[in-house]
Motif scaffolding. Structure first.
Motif, PDB file in Angstrom:
ATOM      1  N   GLU A 357       6.882  -6.240  -4.278  1.00  0.00           N
ATOM      2  CA  GLU A 357       6.501  -6.933  -3.031  1.00  0.00           C
ATOM      3  C   GLU A 357       7.750  -7.505  -2.368  1.00  0.00           C
ATOM      4  OE1 GLU A 357       3.751  -6.943  -1.492  1.00  0.00           O
ATOM      5  OE2 GLU A 357       2.143  -6.558  -2.941  1.00  0.00           O
ATOM      6  N   GLY A 358       8.657  -8.024  -3.209  1.00  0.00           N
ATOM      7  CA  GLY A 358       9.932  -8.545  -2.703  1.00  0.00           C
ATOM      8  C   GLY A 358      10.725  -7.428  -2.033  1.00  0.00           C
ATOM      9  N   MET A 359      10.721  -6.259  -2.639  1.00  0.00           N
ATOM     10  CA  MET A 359      11.442  -5.113  -2.048  1.00  0.00           C
ATOM     11  C   MET A 359      10.807  -4.738  -0.713  1.00  0.00           C
ATOM     12  SD  MET A 359      12.194  -2.489  -5.184  1.00  0.00           S
ATOM     13  CE  MET A 359      12.360  -3.092  -6.850  1.00  0.00           C
ATOM     14  N   LYS A 360       9.485  -4.862  -0.645  1.00  0.00           N
ATOM     15  CA  LYS A 360       8.790  -4.508   0.601  1.00  0.00           C
ATOM     16  C   LYS A 360       9.280  -5.378   1.763  1.00  0.00           C
ATOM     17  CE  LYS A 360       4.216  -4.115   2.576  1.00  0.00           C
ATOM     18  NZ  LYS A 360       2.850  -4.603   2.483  1.00  0.00           N
ATOM     19  N   GLU A 361       9.587  -6.637   1.440  1.00  0.00           N
ATOM     20  CA  GLU A 361      10.108  -7.521   2.501  1.00  0.00           C
ATOM     21  C   GLU A 361      11.442  -7.022   3.050  1.00  0.00           C
ATOM     22  OE1 GLU A 361       9.053 -11.548   2.211  1.00  0.00           O
ATOM     23  OE2 GLU A 361       7.245 -10.287   2.157  1.00  0.00           O
ATOM     24  N   ILE A 366       9.052   0.900   2.562  1.00  0.00           N
ATOM     25  CA  ILE A 366       7.889   0.592   1.716  1.00  0.00           C
ATOM     26  C   ILE A 366       6.727   0.163   2.614  1.00  0.00           C
ATOM     27  CG2 ILE A 366       6.979  -0.867  -0.132  1.00  0.00           C
ATOM     28  CD1 ILE A 366       9.731  -0.984  -1.354  1.00  0.00           C
ATOM     29  N   GLY A 367       5.693   0.997   2.651  1.00  0.00           N
ATOM     30  CA  GLY A 367       4.539   0.703   3.496  1.00  0.00           C
ATOM     31  C   GLY A 367       3.476  -0.076   2.753  1.00  0.00           C
ATOM     32  N   ASP A 368       3.343   0.196   1.461  1.00  0.00           N
ATOM     33  CA  ASP A 368       2.268  -0.447   0.707  1.00  0.00           C
ATOM     34  C   ASP A 368       2.645  -0.511  -0.772  1.00  0.00           C
ATOM     35  OD1 ASP A 368      -0.277  -1.627   0.447  1.00  0.00           O
ATOM     36  OD2 ASP A 368      -1.232   0.289  -0.057  1.00  0.00           O
ATOM     37  N   VAL A 369       2.355  -1.650  -1.386  1.00  0.00           N
ATOM     38  CA  VAL A 369       2.508  -1.798  -2.837  1.00  0.00           C
ATOM     39  C   VAL A 369       1.125  -2.134  -3.370  1.00  0.00           C
ATOM     40  CG1 VAL A 369       3.516  -3.217  -4.670  1.00  0.00           C
ATOM     41  CG2 VAL A 369       4.885  -2.652  -2.647  1.00  0.00           C
ATOM     42  N   ARG A 370       0.658  -1.381  -4.351  1.00  0.00           N
ATOM     43  CA  ARG A 370      -0.692  -1.646  -4.861  1.00  0.00           C
ATOM     44  C   ARG A 370      -0.725  -1.332  -6.351  1.00  0.00           C
ATOM     45  NH1 ARG A 370      -1.330   2.969  -0.844  1.00  0.00           N
ATOM     46  NH2 ARG A 370      -1.052   4.818  -2.141  1.00  0.00           N
ATOM     47  N   GLY A 371      -1.650  -1.929  -7.032  1.00  0.00           N
ATOM     48  CA  GLY A 371      -1.709  -1.611  -8.453  1.00  0.00           C
ATOM     49  C   GLY A 371      -2.641  -2.514  -9.207  1.00  0.00           C
ATOM     50  N   ARG A 384       6.278   1.844   9.646  1.00  0.00           N
ATOM     51  CA  ARG A 384       5.142   1.064   9.129  1.00  0.00           C
ATOM     52  C   ARG A 384       3.939   1.103  10.058  1.00  0.00           C
ATOM     53  NH1 ARG A 384       7.624  -4.276   6.215  1.00  0.00           N
ATOM     54  NH2 ARG A 384       8.464  -3.180   4.417  1.00  0.00           N
ATOM     55  N   LYS A 385       4.201   1.253  11.368  1.00  0.00           N
ATOM     56  CA  LYS A 385       3.085   1.236  12.324  1.00  0.00           C
ATOM     57  C   LYS A 385       2.321   2.550  12.265  1.00  0.00           C
ATOM     58  CE  LYS A 385       3.709  -2.115  15.947  1.00  0.00           C
ATOM     59  NZ  LYS A 385       5.131  -2.425  16.153  1.00  0.00           N
ATOM     60  N   THR A 386       3.072   3.670  12.391  1.00  0.00           N
ATOM     61  CA  THR A 386       2.396   4.976  12.421  1.00  0.00           C
ATOM     62  C   THR A 386       2.023   5.444  11.019  1.00  0.00           C
ATOM     63  OG1 THR A 386       4.453   6.200  12.223  1.00  0.00           O
ATOM     64  CG2 THR A 386       3.714   5.677  14.459  1.00  0.00           C
ATOM     65  N   LYS A 387       2.666   4.859  10.007  1.00  0.00           N
ATOM     66  CA  LYS A 387       2.449   5.233   8.606  1.00  0.00           C
ATOM     67  C   LYS A 387       2.797   6.690   8.343  1.00  0.00           C
ATOM     68  CE  LYS A 387      -1.088   1.727   7.853  1.00  0.00           C
ATOM     69  NZ  LYS A 387      -2.438   1.412   7.475  1.00  0.00           N
ATOM     70  N   GLU A 388       3.714   7.205   9.147  1.00  0.00           N
ATOM     71  CA  GLU A 388       4.134   8.592   8.906  1.00  0.00           C
ATOM     72  C   GLU A 388       4.731   8.670   7.495  1.00  0.00           C
ATOM     73  OE1 GLU A 388       7.208  11.983  10.560  1.00  0.00           O
ATOM     74  OE2 GLU A 388       7.020  10.131  11.677  1.00  0.00           O
ATOM     75  N   PRO A 389       4.221   9.558   6.667  1.00  0.00           N
ATOM     76  CA  PRO A 389       4.674   9.577   5.273  1.00  0.00           C
ATOM     77  C   PRO A 389       6.139   9.966   5.135  1.00  0.00           C
ATOM     78  CG  PRO A 389       3.203  11.423   5.722  1.00  0.00           C
ATOM     79  CD  PRO A 389       3.181  10.558   6.941  1.00  0.00           C
ATOM     80  N   ALA A 390       6.830   9.308   4.196  1.00  0.00           N
ATOM     81  CA  ALA A 390       8.248   9.616   3.967  1.00  0.00           C
ATOM     82  C   ALA A 390       8.371  10.503   2.732  1.00  0.00           C
ATOM     83  CB  ALA A 390       9.032   8.321   3.795  1.00  0.00           C
ATOM     84  N   ALA A 391       7.915  11.748   2.864  1.00  0.00           N
ATOM     85  CA  ALA A 391       7.909  12.642   1.696  1.00  0.00           C
ATOM     86  C   ALA A 391       9.339  13.005   1.283  1.00  0.00           C
ATOM     87  CB  ALA A 391       7.090  13.892   1.997  1.00  0.00           C
ATOM     88  N   ARG A 443      17.046   1.264  -1.559  1.00  0.00           N
ATOM     89  CA  ARG A 443      17.954   0.657  -0.570  1.00  0.00           C
ATOM     90  C   ARG A 443      18.750   1.749   0.142  1.00  0.00           C
ATOM     91  NH1 ARG A 443      21.193  -1.718  -3.802  1.00  0.00           N
ATOM     92  NH2 ARG A 443      19.967  -3.598  -4.129  1.00  0.00           N
ATOM     93  N   GLU A 444      19.271   2.683  -0.670  1.00  0.00           N
ATOM     94  CA  GLU A 444      20.117   3.716  -0.085  1.00  0.00           C
ATOM     95  C   GLU A 444      19.326   4.630   0.862  1.00  0.00           C
ATOM     96  OE1 GLU A 444      23.004   5.290  -2.797  1.00  0.00           O
ATOM     97  OE2 GLU A 444      22.883   7.218  -1.734  1.00  0.00           O
TER      98      GLU A 444
END
Ligand SMILES: Cc1ncc(COP(=O)(O)O)c(C=O)c1O
Length: 449
Positions: A357-361, A366-371, A384-391, A443-444
């Motif tokens: 969650e800290g990394m998401k900030e 990072i669009g979503d952290v769940r678990g 983050r707005k369009t949620k276009e996947p970063a494959a 990060r990179e």
């Protein structure tokens, strides 16, 4: 003592020995058998792995959640060695043995539901699923099965039909069982109905009721088959109301509820079975992966009258419930219980999730952290707005992690979810080191999106 790079240090992949093996692999093994990278193990212990070139890794994949009790767990290994000196295989249809019965009993005791149960032991996750469907159909004298978008249930003929992801797992392999009906899963981050939870009123449930009108009447449905949390489909955690609502639909329409806990079970989520987080009791529960503590084993466990509805000879198989696997499974369960791995999964999962969650900030990718417990998904997006996947970004992060000694894989229909499923015995400092490697890679790559 490993002679190569330590986890956290860069290594060239593939290494010299791995290169040799890779060329043989490409010659003799079909490419259809996927790999996450050019990685060959020489040994593993707990959450640590050494490759054939002597490089050290922290394992965040655990053989796709097979090693909840860790690589070469001491209790499991000694039980296997002891059993190997007695008998390896008899076929349970020919000569029965105590460990099969003890394990069946234990599974009946530790699965949800205060009613008499029985357990069938087989080999793979797919085989457990197949048997779940077979038993449900025989018991109910109905054929229909409701399954979900983004579900994964296996690669055999029947389970391929149950699996979603048509291009990757099913293309060119049909025809599939015609009595399978697919409906949306409650994947709230990418709501299939473009609604928002909880205002949606759990519209996914309505879609099931609608399917009884438009596709297959409920009178023809034997079972609803569902992963309590989506595994291959992206480590998606549905709202509790979704699973509770499904259970209610099952009761109203006389449909069996089958929980596929192949990936989510055996303590991964901080409870023995993920379905327990939602206070839902399934009629049939399917287990595999970590059940055998690293050996080949799966189980179909269900209400006694359902399981016992099949004629003699209707279920089973030559290798099902192999004695080595049975003793290993009993020790794996004992380890989860005695070493309090459920609490450990909850605590480790919380530490990892807080860090993520800290990394998401910090990182927009990072669009979503769940678990739940130690089943954690990190969904990566270009925007983050369009949620276009970063494959592509996800692939780049994985590659970097592997190069720095973290074994990690992705999941999700859009191939953009980092999936964390380290052994529940991972040392906290090793988990943190793994997260450091992950953060460096994120990060990179984040700079380039
Ligand atoms: C939820 C679920 N069901 C079934 C299977 C199939 O298991 P197997 O590969 O052992 O056949 C898997 C495998 O990943 C799974 O995650």
């Amino acid at each position: 003592m490993n002679k190569g790079a330590k986890a956290g240090e860069r290594r060239a992949l593939p290494g010299e020995k791995a290169k040799e093996l890779l060329s043989l692999r490409n010659e003799y093994v079909p490419k259809g058998v996927f790999q996450i990278g050019p990685l060959f193990i020489s040994r593993g212990k707990g959450a640590m792995v050494e490759d054939v070139d002597g490089n050290e890794y922290i394992d965040f994949a655990a053989g796709i959640s097979v090693l909840n009790v860790g690589h070469c767990n001491d209790r499991v290994v000694s039980a296997i060695k002891e059993q190997a000196d007695k008998h390896l295989h008899t076929c349970f249809h020919v000569l029965m043995y105590e460990s099969y019965i003890k394990l069946a009993r234990k599974l009946c005791e530790i699965t949800p539901g205060n009613f008499p149960k029985q357990a069938l032991l087989v080999n793979s996750g797919a085989e457990a699923v197949e048997n779940g469907i077979k038993v449900a159909r025989r018991y109910s004298s109905k054929c229909g099965v409701i399954v979900f978008e983004n579900a994964f249930h296996g690669r055999t003929a029947l389970t391929m039909g149950l699996t979603s992801q048509v291009k990757y797992y099913k293309f060119g392999f049909g025809p599939f069982d015609p009595f399978i009906q697919r409906v949306p899963y409650a994947y709230c981050y990418r709501c299939p109905h473009k609604l928002t939870y909880p205002d949606c009123g759990i519209h996914c449930l309505q879609r099931i009721e609608d399917s009884f009108v438009n596709y297959m009447p409920s009178e023809e449905i034997a079972a609803i088959l569902i992963e309590p949390i989506l595994g291959e489909g992206g480590y998606v955690i549905p709202p509790a109301e979704f699973l509770k609502g499904l259970r209610k639909i099952c009761e109203e329409h006389n449909i069996l509820f089958i929980a596929d806990e192949v990936q989510s079970g055996m303590g991964r989520t901080g409870k023995m079975w993920a379905i327990e987080h939602f206070n839902v009791v399934p009629d049939i529960l399917l287990s595999a992966k970590s059940l055998g503590g690293g050996l080949v084993l799966s189980a179909t466990i269900g209400k006694k009258d359902i399981m016992d509805s099949v004629n003699v000879g209707g279920i089973g198989g030559t290798y099902g419930g192999n004695p080595l696997s049975c003793v290993a499974a009993l020790k794996a369960i004992e380890t989860i219980e005695k070493d309090k791995l459920l609490d450990r999964a909850t605590n480790l999962g919380k530490i990892a999730k807080d860090r993520l969650e800290g990394m998401k900030e910090k990182y927009n990718i990072i669009g979503d952290v769940r678990g739940l417990g130690c089943a954690i998904g990190v969904e990566l997006v270009k925007d983050r707005k369009t949620k276009e996947p970063a494959a592509a970004g996800t692939r780049a992060i994985l590659k970097k992690c592997h190069e720095y000694g973290l074994i990690i894989m992705s999941c999700g229909p859009l191939h953009n979810v980092l999936r964390l499923m380290f052994p529940l015995v991972v040392k906290e400092e090793d988990m943190e080191r793994g997260l450091d490697i992950m953060e460096d890679a994120i990060r990179e790559v984040n700079r380039t999106i």
